[in-house]
Design a protein around this motif. Sequence first.
Motif, mmCIF file in Angstrom:
data_model
loop_
_atom_site.group_PDB
_atom_site.id
_atom_site.type_symbol
_atom_site.label_atom_id
_atom_site.label_comp_id
_atom_site.label_asym_id
_atom_site.label_seq_id
_atom_site.Cartn_x
_atom_site.Cartn_y
_atom_site.Cartn_z
ATOM 1 N N ARG A 4 -9.507 -76.239 -81.065
ATOM 2 C CA ARG A 4 -10.085 -77.333 -80.289
ATOM 3 C C ARG A 4 -11.511 -76.991 -79.849
ATOM 4 N NH1 ARG A 4 -10.851 -79.746 -75.402
ATOM 5 N NH2 ARG A 4 -10.034 -81.870 -75.136
ATOM 6 N N SER A 5 -11.722 -75.755 -79.420
ATOM 7 C CA SER A 5 -13.065 -75.337 -78.998
ATOM 8 C C SER A 5 -14.055 -75.417 -80.155
ATOM 9 C CB SER A 5 -13.014 -73.908 -78.444
ATOM 10 O OG SER A 5 -12.199 -73.838 -77.293
ATOM 11 N N GLU A 6 -13.617 -74.992 -81.339
ATOM 12 C CA GLU A 6 -14.500 -75.041 -82.503
ATOM 13 C C GLU A 6 -14.796 -76.486 -82.909
ATOM 14 O OE1 GLU A 6 -14.564 -73.522 -87.152
ATOM 15 O OE2 GLU A 6 -13.425 -72.398 -85.636
ATOM 16 N N LEU A 7 -13.772 -77.349 -82.841
ATOM 17 C CA LEU A 7 -13.969 -78.751 -83.201
ATOM 18 C C LEU A 7 -14.919 -79.437 -82.220
ATOM 19 C CD1 LEU A 7 -13.283 -81.226 -84.910
ATOM 20 C CD2 LEU A 7 -11.262 -81.587 -83.456
ATOM 21 N N VAL A 8 -14.745 -79.195 -80.927
ATOM 22 C CA VAL A 8 -15.639 -79.789 -79.924
ATOM 23 C C VAL A 8 -17.080 -79.354 -80.172
ATOM 24 C CG1 VAL A 8 -16.270 -79.740 -77.470
ATOM 25 C CG2 VAL A 8 -13.884 -80.122 -78.143
ATOM 26 N N ALA A 9 -17.279 -78.072 -80.452
ATOM 27 C CA ALA A 9 -18.637 -77.581 -80.717
ATOM 28 C C ALA A 9 -19.237 -78.276 -81.943
ATOM 29 C CB ALA A 9 -18.603 -76.069 -80.916
ATOM 30 N N TYR A 10 -18.427 -78.474 -82.991
ATOM 31 C CA TYR A 10 -18.895 -79.161 -84.196
ATOM 32 C C TYR A 10 -19.287 -80.603 -83.885
ATOM 33 C CZ TYR A 10 -18.749 -81.356 -88.813
ATOM 34 O OH TYR A 10 -19.061 -82.071 -89.948
ATOM 35 N N LEU A 11 -18.455 -81.291 -83.108
ATOM 36 C CA LEU A 11 -18.756 -82.677 -82.760
ATOM 37 C C LEU A 11 -20.015 -82.771 -81.904
ATOM 38 C CD1 LEU A 11 -15.135 -83.952 -81.960
ATOM 39 C CD2 LEU A 11 -16.504 -84.452 -83.984
ATOM 40 N N ARG A 12 -20.214 -81.815 -81.018
ATOM 41 C CA ARG A 12 -21.425 -81.811 -80.204
ATOM 42 C C ARG A 12 -22.675 -81.667 -81.071
ATOM 43 N NH1 ARG A 12 -20.542 -84.409 -75.735
ATOM 44 N NH2 ARG A 12 -18.968 -83.488 -74.372
ATOM 45 N N ARG A 13 -22.593 -80.815 -82.074
ATOM 46 C CA ARG A 13 -23.746 -80.616 -82.964
ATOM 47 C C ARG A 13 -24.073 -81.871 -83.763
ATOM 48 N NH1 ARG A 13 -21.044 -75.699 -84.040
ATOM 49 N NH2 ARG A 13 -20.390 -76.467 -86.097
ATOM 50 N N ASN A 14 -23.068 -82.701 -83.996
ATOM 51 C CA ASN A 14 -23.251 -83.901 -84.816
ATOM 52 C C ASN A 14 -23.109 -85.185 -84.001
ATOM 53 O OD1 ASN A 14 -23.231 -82.888 -87.876
ATOM 54 N ND2 ASN A 14 -21.722 -81.673 -86.732
ATOM 55 N N GLN A 15 -23.256 -85.088 -82.703
ATOM 56 C CA GLN A 15 -22.969 -86.215 -81.822
ATOM 57 C C GLN A 15 -23.830 -87.437 -82.132
ATOM 58 O OE1 GLN A 15 -22.794 -85.127 -77.729
ATOM 59 N NE2 GLN A 15 -22.617 -87.233 -76.965
ATOM 60 N N ALA A 16 -25.063 -87.235 -82.568
ATOM 61 C CA ALA A 16 -25.966 -88.356 -82.842
ATOM 62 C C ALA A 16 -25.456 -89.247 -83.963
ATOM 63 C CB ALA A 16 -27.349 -87.830 -83.183
#
Length: 230
Positions: free
Chosen positions: A178-190
């Motif tokens: 979950r932590s890794e997925l959240v970080a990935y989504l944050r990087r691609n949030q735009a």
Amino acid sequence: MASKLKAPRGTFDILPAEARRRGRIEQVAGALFARAGYGRIETPTFEETEVFARGVGGSSDIVRKEMYSFADKGGRELTLRPEGTAAVCRAYVEHGMQREAQPSKLWYLSSFFRHERPQAGRYRQFWQVGAEAIGSESPLVDAESIGLLDELLRRLEVPGIRLRLGSLGSSASRTGYRSELVAYLRRNQADLSPEVAQRIDDNPLRAFDADDPATRAVMAGAPQMLDHLD
């Protein structure tokens, strides 16, 4: 005399021919679950809204968009049941079933309600067969549930069955993923839809269900749970 009245959109009538077919489903399911030690349970058609808000999760689409909720004449917040698990768990706790031999094995065939967009095979009032085994951490309980579902569909001669298995992993592996997925989504949030972006911290896994093309493109490269199983 013809009537202009119709059943509400997203609902349907059960006529005698359908009732006979439904009766067979109920008979086959009941016999199968009884053989495996499951007893039938029936919960109320409506519950206190908190049962589902806490049990299903406040960030889920069921709670945020699909529940039929209302205040009764006493000012209590009530909801037509959108699914069975939370209500069965409430009954398990309320009636002290944890003091009985575990696991408590329960099954139901009940009507449920979700305010979804009506489409083929999906209604706002629908019937569902469900089974819950509460009080055991053994993976054999999961295996039994999968086996019962597979056998039920085959006994009912449902065509084209293919059993596919997935996993959400252990609590520890799920936390790391979950932590890794959240970080990935944050990087691609735009590039995410506003709805998905708002739920990154609350329910990041729902991003995989998005219909938005840009979000789906982002999720094509997202980390996968199967790569993080312990």
